[in-house]
Design a protein around this motif. Structure first.
Motif, short mmCIF file in Angstrom:
data_model
loop_
_atom_site.label_atom_id
_atom_site.label_comp_id
_atom_site.label_asym_id
_atom_site.label_seq_id
_atom_site.Cartn_x
_atom_site.Cartn_y
_atom_site.Cartn_z
N PRO A 239 49.57 17.87 8.77
CA PRO A 239 49.81 16.77 8.02
C PRO A 239 51.09 16.50 7.16
CG PRO A 239 48.45 18.17 6.83
CD PRO A 239 48.72 18.94 8.15
N CYS A 240 52.00 17.45 7.05
CA CYS A 240 53.15 17.76 6.20
C CYS A 240 54.16 17.24 7.41
CB CYS A 240 53.37 19.07 5.57
SG CYS A 240 52.13 19.37 4.49
N CYS A 241 54.44 18.26 8.37
CA CYS A 241 55.65 17.85 9.23
C CYS A 241 55.36 17.25 10.35
CB CYS A 241 56.18 19.42 9.31
SG CYS A 241 55.12 20.56 10.35
N GLY A 242 54.10 17.09 10.97
CA GLY A 242 53.79 16.62 12.18
C GLY A 242 53.90 17.31 13.21
N GLU A 243 54.18 18.75 12.95
CA GLU A 243 53.92 19.69 14.14
C GLU A 243 52.90 19.97 14.67
OE1 GLU A 243 56.47 21.70 15.88
OE2 GLU A 243 58.05 20.41 14.98
N SER A 244 52.85 20.20 16.25
CA SER A 244 51.58 20.42 16.70
C SER A 244 51.63 21.62 17.40
CB SER A 244 51.35 19.43 18.31
OG SER A 244 50.20 19.76 18.84
N GLY A 266 41.67 13.48 29.26
CA GLY A 266 42.03 13.31 27.96
C GLY A 266 42.47 14.69 27.25
N ARG A 267 43.40 14.90 26.50
CA ARG A 267 43.53 15.92 25.66
C ARG A 267 43.96 15.58 24.33
NH1 ARG A 267 44.90 20.37 28.60
NH2 ARG A 267 45.20 20.43 31.07
N LEU A 268 42.94 15.57 23.54
CA LEU A 268 43.04 15.18 21.99
C LEU A 268 43.30 16.29 21.22
CD1 LEU A 268 39.79 12.88 22.50
CD2 LEU A 268 42.30 12.30 23.06
N PRO A 269 44.08 15.83 20.17
CA PRO A 269 44.46 17.10 19.12
C PRO A 269 43.59 16.89 17.69
CG PRO A 269 46.12 15.29 19.03
CD PRO A 269 45.04 14.78 20.19
N LEU A 270 43.66 17.71 16.93
CA LEU A 270 42.83 17.84 15.65
C LEU A 270 43.84 16.99 14.70
CD1 LEU A 270 40.20 18.27 14.27
CD2 LEU A 270 41.20 20.66 13.98
N ASP A 271 43.65 16.08 14.47
CA ASP A 271 44.44 15.11 13.41
C ASP A 271 43.77 14.97 11.97
OD1 ASP A 271 45.60 13.37 11.65
OD2 ASP A 271 46.56 12.25 13.45
N GLN A 272 44.03 15.77 10.89
CA GLN A 272 43.11 15.75 9.55
C GLN A 272 43.09 14.30 9.14
OE1 GLN A 272 45.27 17.88 6.58
NE2 GLN A 272 43.67 18.25 5.39
N GLU A 273 44.05 13.44 9.12
CA GLU A 273 43.90 12.14 8.84
C GLU A 273 42.78 11.12 9.58
OE1 GLU A 273 44.88 9.21 5.86
OE2 GLU A 273 45.45 11.23 6.27
N VAL A 274 42.60 11.48 10.78
CA VAL A 274 41.81 10.80 11.63
C VAL A 274 40.35 11.37 11.40
CG1 VAL A 274 40.72 10.27 13.84
CG2 VAL A 274 43.06 10.32 13.60
N THR A 275 40.29 12.58 10.98
CA THR A 275 39.15 13.15 10.68
C THR A 275 38.53 12.65 9.51
OG1 THR A 275 39.52 15.27 12.13
CG2 THR A 275 37.89 15.28 10.44
N LYS A 276 39.40 12.62 8.44
CA LYS A 276 38.86 12.11 7.18
C LYS A 276 38.29 10.87 7.18
CE LYS A 276 42.38 11.45 4.12
NZ LYS A 276 43.68 11.70 3.20
N ASN A 277 39.21 9.82 7.78
CA ASN A 277 38.52 8.42 7.81
C ASN A 277 37.53 8.38 8.66
OD1 ASN A 277 40.77 6.26 6.74
ND2 ASN A 277 41.86 8.16 7.46
N CYS A 278 37.32 9.11 9.68
CA CYS A 278 36.04 8.89 10.50
C CYS A 278 34.70 9.38 9.63
CB CYS A 278 36.08 9.89 11.89
SG CYS A 278 37.00 9.42 13.22
#
Length: 312
Positions: A239-244, A266-278
């Motif tokens: 969430p800080c630098c956007g690195e995967s 589909g290959r989906l990453p784990l995105d903290q912002e998406v998780t929090k909003n879901c």
């Protein structure tokens, strides 16, 4: 009369999904024989089911042999991605004991209304997605559902037959983990209006992929087309630098896809912002359009739409 010993019977030979269910010689001594016999014959509800489902253009099952892989999240995001492209979408939550679709689509706490045309599905504020779930039939979200198999099957049939879905472009069926009552029931009642296919969701670690093999074989046995595999939580986006970064460095999903000749859609990453909003039921498709996971999900939805349109 001595009953035969079925302890060594190959379960794959079980005729539970045929006209011989409960009647074949191998059924003698099976604890489920009486139930299978009671399910035989012509289903008087089949005509009503066919009528309801005939008004829906595409039916897609979201499956996973293992729990905790984000299947319901993928199902809700897929529904949102399709609906954002002006598609009329419904989601039926077939996870009777652990429904999570109401929270993900922000209809939690809203009651189901019974009308002269049947149960009115809830309308999600996420692009007006129609939702039916046992979670909306409970007095409290802390109440547990303690149902035996026949009662689960009866409720799923009502979700399909007695819900006033109307005309839809897509009905997404979010199923629980495994290959059990819920899966057999929905495939059986959709037999005359066959679903377009199934999407199998998994995470890339070996333990999950071993279970997915069973799900693939289940689909083959039941005659369900597999539209593709979805690798969820394959990487982590800082969430800080956007690195995967890879969470499970493995080629397991690629090897599985090659072994069974199934595309990875589909290959989906784990995105903290998406998780929090879901977690709080926000419309992440609309609110987080620049997120890598949302971009990938929109592309995946468009690919699925193209594939199922080509099948019709």
């Amino acid at each position: 009369m001595e009953r035969p010993n079925n302890s060594n019977m190959d379960i794959s030979e079980c005729p539970s999904d045929t006209a011989e269910a409960g009647k074949a010689s191998m059924c003698e001594g099976c604890p489920g024989q009486a139930y299978c016999q009671s399910q035989g014959g012509v289903d008087p509800d089949q005509e009503g089911i066919d009528l309801r489902m005939g008004a829906i253009k595409h039916k897609i099952l979201v499956l996973s042999g293992k729990g905790g892989v984000g299947k319901s999240t993928v199902a809700s995001l897929l529904a949102g991605a399709l609906a954002s492209k002006s598609q009329k979408v419904g989601v039926v939550d077939l996870d009777i004991c652990g429904p999570s679709i109401p929270k993900l689509l922000d209809v939690e706490g809203k009651p189901i209304v019974n009308s002269q045309f049947g149960w009115k599905p809830l309308m999600s504020p996420h692009y007006n997605i129609k939702v039916m779930s046992v979670g909306s039939l409970l007095a409290s979200d802390t109440n547990s559902v303690v149902f035996r198999g026949p009662r689960k099957s009866g409720l799923i049939k009502r979700f399909i037959k007695d819900t006033y879905w109307g005309r839809l472009d897509f009905l997404i069926c979010d199923t629980p983990p495994g290959t059990s009552d819920e899966h057999l029931t929905v495939i059986k009642i959709l037999k005359n209006v066959k679903p377009d296919g199934a999407i199998i969701v998994t995470t890339p670690q070996a333990v999950a992929l071993a279970t997915i093999r069973k799900e693939i074989n289940f689909c083959k046995k039941m005659g369900v087309r597999i539209l593709g595999l979805v690798g969820n939580m394959e990487s982590y986006i800082c969430p800080c630098c956007g690195e995967s970064s890879e969470l499970f460095p493995s080629q397991g999903l690629d090897n599985l896809a090659a072994e069974f000749n199934i595309p990875i859609i589909g290959r989906l990453p784990l995105d903290q912002e998406v998780t929090k909003n879901c977690e709080v039921g926000n419309n992440v498709i609309a609110d987080l359009q620049t997120s890598p996971i949302i971009i990938k999900m929109l592309n995946m939805a468009e690919n699925i739409r193209t594939v199922v349109d080509d099948l019709t």
